[in-house]
Design an enzyme around this catalytic site. Structure first.
Site, PDB file in Angstrom:
ATOM      1  N   HIS A 185       8.479  -5.434  -1.261  1.00 29.47           N
ATOM      2  CA  HIS A 185       7.528  -6.419  -1.867  1.00 29.47           C
ATOM      3  C   HIS A 185       6.737  -5.720  -3.160  1.00 29.47           C
ATOM      4  CE1 HIS A 185       7.339  -9.487   1.839  1.00 29.47           C
ATOM      5  NE2 HIS A 185       8.522  -9.622   0.861  1.00 29.47           N
ATOM      6  N   ASN A 227       4.904  -4.526  18.030  1.00 25.10           N
ATOM      7  CA  ASN A 227       3.809  -5.265  17.560  1.00 25.10           C
ATOM      8  C   ASN A 227       2.738  -5.599  18.684  1.00 25.10           C
ATOM      9  OD1 ASN A 227       2.646  -7.396  16.225  1.00 25.10           O
ATOM     10  ND2 ASN A 227       4.498  -8.245  15.059  1.00 25.10           N
ATOM     11  N   LEU A 228       1.543  -5.968  18.130  1.00 26.18           N
ATOM     12  CA  LEU A 228       0.517  -6.219  18.938  1.00 26.18           C
ATOM     13  C   LEU A 228       0.736  -7.324  19.889  1.00 26.18           C
ATOM     14  CD1 LEU A 228      -2.509  -4.882  19.121  1.00 26.18           C
ATOM     15  CD2 LEU A 228      -3.102  -6.490  17.498  1.00 26.18           C
ATOM     16  N   ASP A 273       0.932  -1.030   0.019  1.00 25.98           N
ATOM     17  CA  ASP A 273      -0.123  -0.007   0.025  1.00 25.98           C
ATOM     18  C   ASP A 273       0.951   1.295  -0.033  1.00 25.98           C
ATOM     19  OD1 ASP A 273       0.484   1.047   2.862  1.00 25.98           O
ATOM     20  OD2 ASP A 273      -0.554  -0.726   3.216  1.00 25.98           O
TER      21      ASP A 273
HETATM   22  P1  OAD Z   1       1.247 -10.814   8.748  1.00 24.60           P
HETATM   23  O1  OAD Z   1      -0.121 -10.783   8.688  1.00 24.60           O
HETATM   24  O2  OAD Z   1       1.943 -11.950   8.590  1.00 24.60           O
HETATM   25  O3  OAD Z   1       1.408 -10.199  10.252  1.00 24.60           O
HETATM   26  C1  OAD Z   1       1.030  -9.105  10.720  1.00 24.60           C
HETATM   27  C2  OAD Z   1       1.409  -8.661  12.054  1.00 24.60           C
HETATM   28  O4  OAD Z   1       0.943  -7.498  12.462  1.00 24.60           O
HETATM   29  C3  OAD Z   1       1.278  -9.823  12.983  1.00 24.60           C
HETATM   30  O5  OAD Z   1       2.527  -9.944  13.754  1.00 24.60           O
HETATM   31  C4  OAD Z   1       0.189  -8.798  14.258  1.00 24.60           C
HETATM   32  O6  OAD Z   1       0.501  -9.319  15.593  1.00 24.60           O
HETATM   33  C5  OAD Z   1       0.569  -7.709  14.056  1.00 24.60           C
HETATM   34  N1  OAD Z   1      -0.272  -6.742  14.109  1.00 24.60           N
HETATM   35  C6  OAD Z   1      -1.878  -6.697  13.772  1.00 24.60           C
HETATM   36  N2  OAD Z   1      -2.529  -5.673  14.068  1.00 24.60           N
HETATM   37  C7  OAD Z   1      -1.673  -4.774  14.658  1.00 24.60           C
HETATM   38  C8  OAD Z   1      -1.622  -3.490  15.335  1.00 24.60           C
HETATM   39  N3  OAD Z   1      -2.771  -2.865  15.264  1.00 24.60           N
HETATM   40  N4  OAD Z   1      -0.483  -2.890  15.694  1.00 24.60           N
HETATM   41  C9  OAD Z   1       0.484  -3.453  15.696  1.00 24.60           C
HETATM   42  N5  OAD Z   1       0.857  -4.519  15.014  1.00 24.60           N
HETATM   43  C10 OAD Z   1       0.058  -5.335  14.723  1.00 24.60           C
HETATM   44  O7  OAD Z   1       1.632  -9.456   7.784  1.00 24.60           O
HETATM   45  P2  OAD Z   1       3.304  -9.297   7.464  1.00 24.60           P
HETATM   46  O8  OAD Z   1       4.365  -9.862   8.397  1.00 24.60           O
HETATM   47  O9  OAD Z   1       3.336  -8.013   6.774  1.00 24.60           O
HETATM   48  O10 OAD Z   1       3.779 -10.919   1.479  1.00 24.60           O
HETATM   49  O11 OAD Z   1       3.475 -10.246   6.237  1.00 24.60           O
HETATM   50  C11 OAD Z   1       4.674 -10.359   5.463  1.00 24.60           C
HETATM   51  C12 OAD Z   1       4.440 -10.677   4.074  1.00 24.60           C
HETATM   52  O12 OAD Z   1       3.629 -11.913   4.037  1.00 24.60           O
HETATM   53  C13 OAD Z   1       3.399  -9.878   3.386  1.00 24.60           C
HETATM   54  O13 OAD Z   1       4.537  -8.620   2.800  1.00 24.60           O
HETATM   55  C14 OAD Z   1       3.026 -10.589   2.298  1.00 24.60           C
HETATM   56  C15 OAD Z   1       2.404 -11.583   3.102  1.00 24.60           C
HETATM   57  O14 OAD Z   1       2.201 -13.005   2.359  1.00 24.60           O
HETATM   58  C16 OAD Z   1       3.577 -11.341   0.160  1.00 24.60           C
HETATM   59  O15 OAD Z   1       2.406 -11.467  -0.207  1.00 24.60           O
HETATM   60  C17 OAD Z   1       4.620 -11.833  -0.913  1.00 24.60           C
END
Ligand code: OAD
Length: 231
Positions: A108, A200-201, A93
């Site tokens: 990404h 992180n949460l 985004d």
């Molecule tokens: P994830 O969905 O795997 O993880 C989201 C993280 O954000 C988790 O650790 C949650 O605890 C945390 N979280 C949720 N709400 C929150 C909030 N309000 N404040 C703080 N933290 C919060 O997402 P990513 O780690 O970004 O790649 O995923 C990595 C990659 O996997 C993405 O870029 C995408 C996906 O598959 C591709 O598609 C190639």
């Protein structure tokens, strides 16, 4: 502690409170869609319309969303300490940019860009893409979003590696630590002597690799952390 170089890595959690879903939380995108269908080159070859529709929906959500206090605080930090902060995001985004971040490394890719799978030409993504759309440069009907899928190499790895090597602080914000190479950045930065902080949460999959941790919603924790550095 005097900080001269900071690398920030953000994930879906930083945009969660803007209303964009995360991937791996309960009810997240990978609960509702099969990653192999919508986020791999093989899935795109099998059913391009399904994949383009998935990203068309992500793009529409992004355009309807607004940056939140976490995006704004990170932009404030970058502007306060120019040239000392590298912001790397796994997010596709544009909320960091719309919050005023002067530079964002999109490892990404970006939903806002279209790419021709035939010739590599890049152009601003239309609202919606369809498999018959011709490339403006070579006319091949091979339009895809300029995002990195599983099995593809993330962007800007050399630049990120150089920033991690120089960092004295590495901060991961709102990312689950489930996807490499990003999940390995903490170990890479620590091996080069950086202090490491997870915001992180809940603790991520690689939480044990960090020196410090701030738990809570990003719109609360990130502004407070930035204020503790620059105010
Ligand atoms: P994830 O969905 O795997 O993880 C989201 C993280 O954000 C988790 O650790 C949650 O605890 C945390 N979280 C949720 N709400 C929150 C909030 N309000 N404040 C703080 N933290 C919060 O997402 P990513 O780690 O970004 O790649 O995923 C990595 C990659 O996997 C993405 O870029 C995408 C996906 O598959 C591709 O598609 C190639």
């Amino acid at each position: 502690m005097s900080l001269t170089r900071i690398v920030l890595l953000t994930g879906a959690g930083v945009s969660a409170e803007s209303g964009l879903g995360t991937f791996r939380d309960v009810g997240g995108l990978w609960d509702r869609y099969d990653l192999a269908d919508v986020a791999t080159p093989e899935g795109f070859a099998r059913d391009p319309a399904l994949v383009l529709d998935f990203y068309n929906a992500r793009r529409a959500n992004m355009r309807a969303a607004s940056p939140n206090a976490a995006h704004q605080a990170l932009a404030r930090l970058q502007r306060a300490w120019p040239d000392r902060v590298t912001l790397v995001t796994q997010n596709i985004d544009d909320l960091h940019e719309r919050a005023g971040s002067p530079a964002v490394v999109h490892m990404h890719g970006e939903l806002g860009q279209a790419r021709c799978a035939a010739c590599g030409h890049l152009w601003p993504a239309p609202e919606a893409m369809s498999p018959a759309d011709p490339c403006p440069a070579c006319t091949a009907p091979a339009t895809r979003p300029d995002v990195v899928w599983f099995g593809e190499i993330p962007y800007h790895m050399e630049r990120i590696g150089a920033a991690l090597a120089e960092a004295d602080l590495f901060v991961a914000i709102g990312t689950s630590g489930a996807v490499y190479p990003a999940a390995g950045f903490v170990a890479e930065a620590a091996a080069r002597g950086a202090r490491t902080l997870e915001i992180n949460l809940a603790p991520s999959d690689v939480a044990d690799a960090f020196d410090d941790r701030l738990l809570g919603p990003a719109t609360k924790t990130v502004p407070a952390w930035v204020a503790s550095l620059i105010d």
